[in-house]
Each structure stands twice: as structure tokens, then as C-alpha cells.
Design an enzyme around this catalytic site. Structure first.
Site, PDB file in Angstrom:
ATOM      1  N   LYS A 123      -2.677   7.477  -4.431  1.00 33.55           N
ATOM      2  CA  LYS A 123      -3.683   8.129  -5.268  1.00 33.55           C
ATOM      3  C   LYS A 123      -3.363   9.602  -5.518  1.00 33.55           C
ATOM      4  O   LYS A 123      -2.549  10.218  -4.835  1.00 33.55           O
ATOM      5  CB  LYS A 123      -5.073   7.955  -4.656  1.00 33.55           C
ATOM      6  CG  LYS A 123      -5.629   6.554  -4.871  1.00 33.55           C
ATOM      7  CD  LYS A 123      -7.103   6.460  -4.538  1.00 33.55           C
ATOM      8  CE  LYS A 123      -7.657   5.096  -4.975  1.00 33.55           C
ATOM      9  NZ  LYS A 123      -9.092   4.953  -4.657  1.00 33.55           N
TER      10      LYS A 123
ATOM     11  N   ARG B 132      -5.920  -1.215   1.428  1.00 30.00           N
ATOM     12  CA  ARG B 132      -5.609  -1.763   0.100  1.00 30.00           C
ATOM     13  C   ARG B 132      -4.386  -1.021  -0.429  1.00 30.00           C
ATOM     14  O   ARG B 132      -4.421   0.210  -0.582  1.00 30.00           O
ATOM     15  CB  ARG B 132      -6.807  -1.589  -0.835  1.00 30.00           C
ATOM     16  CG  ARG B 132      -6.637  -2.171  -2.226  1.00 30.00           C
ATOM     17  CD  ARG B 132      -7.932  -2.014  -3.019  1.00 30.00           C
ATOM     18  NE  ARG B 132      -7.812  -2.577  -4.362  1.00 30.00           N
ATOM     19  CZ  ARG B 132      -7.406  -1.902  -5.432  1.00 30.00           C
ATOM     20  NH1 ARG B 132      -7.057  -0.615  -5.309  1.00 30.00           N
ATOM     21  NH2 ARG B 132      -7.328  -2.486  -6.613  1.00 30.00           N
TER      22      ARG B 132
END
Length: 419
Positions: free
Chosen positions: A341, A375
Site C-alpha cells: 500500500k 491479505r
């Protein structure tokens, strides 16, 4: 109420200063306090003063300040409290609170229990993962043209299915199929297009793999369609914001991941204001998981996600990682979705393709702080990170206690470990 379980003393000092305590007094109180740190939010003033007095009487350290929740689910004179003390002192406080009514003694016991709480089995349709024995790894499969990292790579259904099969070989416990990118630059689509993208992939993988298939969607219409095609977990990044979502999931035996978000997907929030970051996240997740349960979803089919980057500033994201243990008070397995991210990129100054090591650090730290599912895009690497992290936090190798594993991998008899 929640146990703060600070990462270090500095974090507690920061919390106390934010409550209005001077730095000198905060440092002194951290030295005096021991054992556990509990926070009460939004306590009526008279009751708060009684708690401070009673906790001081039993030898604990109590700090009070104006509540961040005044006028918002709390009286205008409410106080927030941070208490530092031993388990015995908190049990004595709970006994005193029992006489006042209002259930606060139960909240104290629940908060203390969260420090030893462990996740159990997460069920998704016919599938189950024992998260008390191992960390779950959820592989990300974006069937989109515009996801921030791998947009377009698996947009073709055949390539997506091929990648899903490879993820299973690499050790993924769950495959998470997404058809609508939350990337702020991604095009807006409707449920029909989302179903067109993910439907064939979900149907094919559900027939070919033995692991659960999740679908990343916040639309009840999409959820209903993919559950009929074989998906067994809905990963909702809006925390059941669609009024029909909870009932769609509750009609069957699927699982759900409820995520916190400030604002809506694909855009930054109008304001970044939190009364307290973890306090607001916990309130949101508690409300939305209660909604799921009332719609018929069993507790053992629910996991939660604090929503890294979804309406958070970088410093808030980093604080969430440190404060993962505070989420244990809710009693649900915790999923962390931070793979490659922008937050990692901003810390390291790297593009998404160069964030593997940063992702590894975040996932290992999250597991050490109490996360149960990660994840990820890079399944093989992160499975290895998860297995090593499990060993470090005291889980087992293939069900065998670590104290019986020799360095060459052989398992010794119990008798050999006895003095």
C-alpha cells in the site's frame, strides 16, 4: 472499554498527555503503574470520579480528562479515564463497580479477558481455518483493469483462474477475488459489471480448489450472485454499508470480513477527524458486527479489518499496527490488509513494485501484535513470513509444539524433554 496494551511506555505517555496529563506526571505514572492499562471512554463525571477514587484506594494509578466523546454518545460532562494497575487491582475495582450497576464491572472483566483471548476457528461455508493454531494467508486476485499494483494483469478470466490455482500451490488459505478497485483513480462501475468480471472466476475456482473463495465487494447484489456461484466469504470494505448486505450473507452459511472505513471507496474523506482512532474504529466495528449477528451470521463466521489507508493518515495507520491488541476486545479474528500500500511507499519512498520488503515487515509486526489473517499479493513470500512469525509468537509447526522440534527438523519424544 478496552485494554490499551501499549507497544511501549512511550505510547502510554503519549496517551496520557493527550488526556491532559503533564509530561512529567505521565512519565511518573507509567513508572508507578504496572500490569495492565485500561481505558474508559465517555464515563459520566460523577461515576468517573468514583472510579478514580476507588482505583486509587486499591493502589492503582488513575488519570482523567475531558472525554473525546462529549456530546457524541456521551454526556456533556463525560470524562475519559486511563487506569494503570495490576490484574488484582482491576478485579477489586470490578467488585466495587458491581454495586453501582450499569454493567461496568462486566466491561472490566471483558477488557481483562481480551489480553488472553485467542482466535478460534473461522468458518466459511464448508471451510474452516483454525486461527488459534496458525495465521491465515489471503491471496489477492484482482480481476480489474485499474488496481493500484497489478491492474490489468489478471483481467482476463483465464489468466485470473490460472493465478488463483498458483496461489493455492503457494500456500494461500483463502483466495480473495475483487472486481472493483478501491483505487481513487479507478473508474466507477455498477454491480452488473462487477459480477461480469468476478463471476466466471469465482465459479471456476470454486470447482477446482479446496480453499474458500472470498469476494471483495460492498454491494449486496454482487454478494448474492457470487455466493450462488460458490464464494463462501464476503470481504466488505465498507463494513456492511449496503442495507441488504447483512441479510444476504445471513441467509446462508458464508463468512464475512467487516472492515472499518471513514468515507467511501475511491475517495478521501471530507474530514480526517477521529475522536480517538482506535475508539472510533472499535465502535464502528462493534455496531456493524452486531448488525451481522442480528441478520443471522454466526460469530464464528465473522472477522474484522481496521481498514488500513481507508480514511486514515499515515501516522494513524502506523498507530493502528501498534494497537492491534486493543481490537481483541471485540472477540473476532483480525485481518490486516496492507500489502504494497501507499503508506508503505510513503515511509520508504518506493513505488508499489518495490514494496515487498516493507510489506513483509508490516505483516510480521502485525502478526506479532495479534493479527490472525494477512491479505497479500505475494503469496509465496508472505506464507513464509507468516510461518516464521507463527514460530516467533509461540504457535506450532504442523501442530507440533516448538519445544519438541530439533534444529534438524526431527521431533523428539516427550520423555527426552524431561529433566
Amino acid at each position: 472499554m478496552r485494554v490499551l496494551n501499549p507497544f511501549n511506555g512511550k505510547q502510554t505517555i503519549t496517551d496520557l498527555i493527550a488526556l491532559g496529563v503533564s509530561r512529567r506526571e505521565a512519565e511518573l505514572n507509567v513508572r508507578r503503574g504496572s500490569g495492565r492499562t485500561l481505558r474508559f471512554d465517555g464515563v459520566p463525571q460523577v461515576l468517573a470520579h468514583g472510579i478514580v477514587a476507588e482505583f486509587g484506594r486499591v493502589g492503582g494509578v488513575a488519570n482523567a480528562g475531558p472525554s473525546a466523546y462529549r456530546g457524541h454518545s456521551a454526556p456533556d460532562d463525560a470524562l475519559d479515564l486511563i487506569l494503570l494497575g495490576t490484574v488484582i487491582q482491576f478485579e477489586m475495582l470490578a467488585g466495587a463497580l458491581a454495586a453501582t450497576g450499569g454493567g461496568l464491572e462486566g466491561a472490566v472483566h471483558q477488557a481483562l479477558a481480551s489480553t488472553t483471548w485467542g482466535a478460534g476457528v473461522l468458518r466459511m461455508g464448508p471451510h474452516a481455518i483454525d486461527l488459534g493454531r496458525r495465521v491465515g494467508v489471503m491471496g489477492i486476485l484482482n480481476v480489474t483493469p485499474d488496481s493500484f499494483f497489478d491492474g490489468g494483469r489478471y483481467f482476463d478470466p483465464d489468466r485470473a483462474v490460472e493465478r488463483g490455482l498458483a496461489m493455492v500451490q503457494e500456500g494461500a488459505d483463502i483466495i480473495d477475488v475483487g472486481g472493483d478497485s478501491a483505487n481513487g483513480e479507478a473508474a466507477a462501475i455498477d454491480a452488473a459489471e462487477e459480477i461480469r468480471r468476478v463471476g466466471p472466476v469465482v465459479k471456476a475456482l470454486a470447482r477446482q480448489v479446496a480453499v474458500p473463495i472470498a469476494v471483495d465487494t460492498h454491494r449486496a447484489e454482487t454478494a448474492a450472485a457470487v455466493l450462488d456461484l460458490g464464494a463462501t466469504l464476503i470481504n466488505d470494505i465498507t463494513g456492511l454499508s449496503d442495507p441488504e448486505m447483512a441479510s444476504v450473507i445471513g441467509r446462508g452459511d458464508a463468512g464475512v470480513c467487516v472492515m472499518h472505513i471513514l468515507g467511501v471507496p475511491k475517495s478521501f474523506p471530507a474530514k480526517w477527524h477521529y475522536r480517538t482512532v482506535l475508539g472510533d474504529i472499535i465502535r464502528f466495528l462493534e455496531t456493524r458486527t452486531d448488525l451481522a449477528i442480528s441478520a443471522g451470521v454466526r460469530r464464528d463466521r465473522i472477522c474484522i479489518d481496521p481498514g488500513i489507508e481507508f480514511g486514515k493518515l499515515i501516522g494513524q495507520d502506523l498507530d493502528i499496527f501498534r494497537r492491534i491488541p486493543e481490537l481483541h476486545v471485540l472477540g473476532f479474528p483480525i485481518l490486516i490488509a496492507a500489502s504494497r500500500k501507499t503508506m508503505i511507499g510513503n515511509v520508504l519512498g518506493l513505488a508499489s513494485k518495490e514494496r515487498l520488503e516493507g510489506t513483509a515487515a508490516v505483516n510480521a509486526f502485525s502478526i506479532a501484535r495479534g493479527a490472525h489473517i494477512i491479505r497479500v499479493h505475494d503469496v509465496q513470500s508472505m506464507v513464509r513470513i507468516a510461518r516464521m512469525s507463527e514460530a516467533l509468537v509461540g504457535l506450532t509447526i504442523d501442530g507440533t509444539p516448538m519445544e519438541r522440534c530439533r534444529s534438524d527438523g526431527k521431533i523428539v519424544d516427550v520423555e527426552e524433554t524431561l529433566g
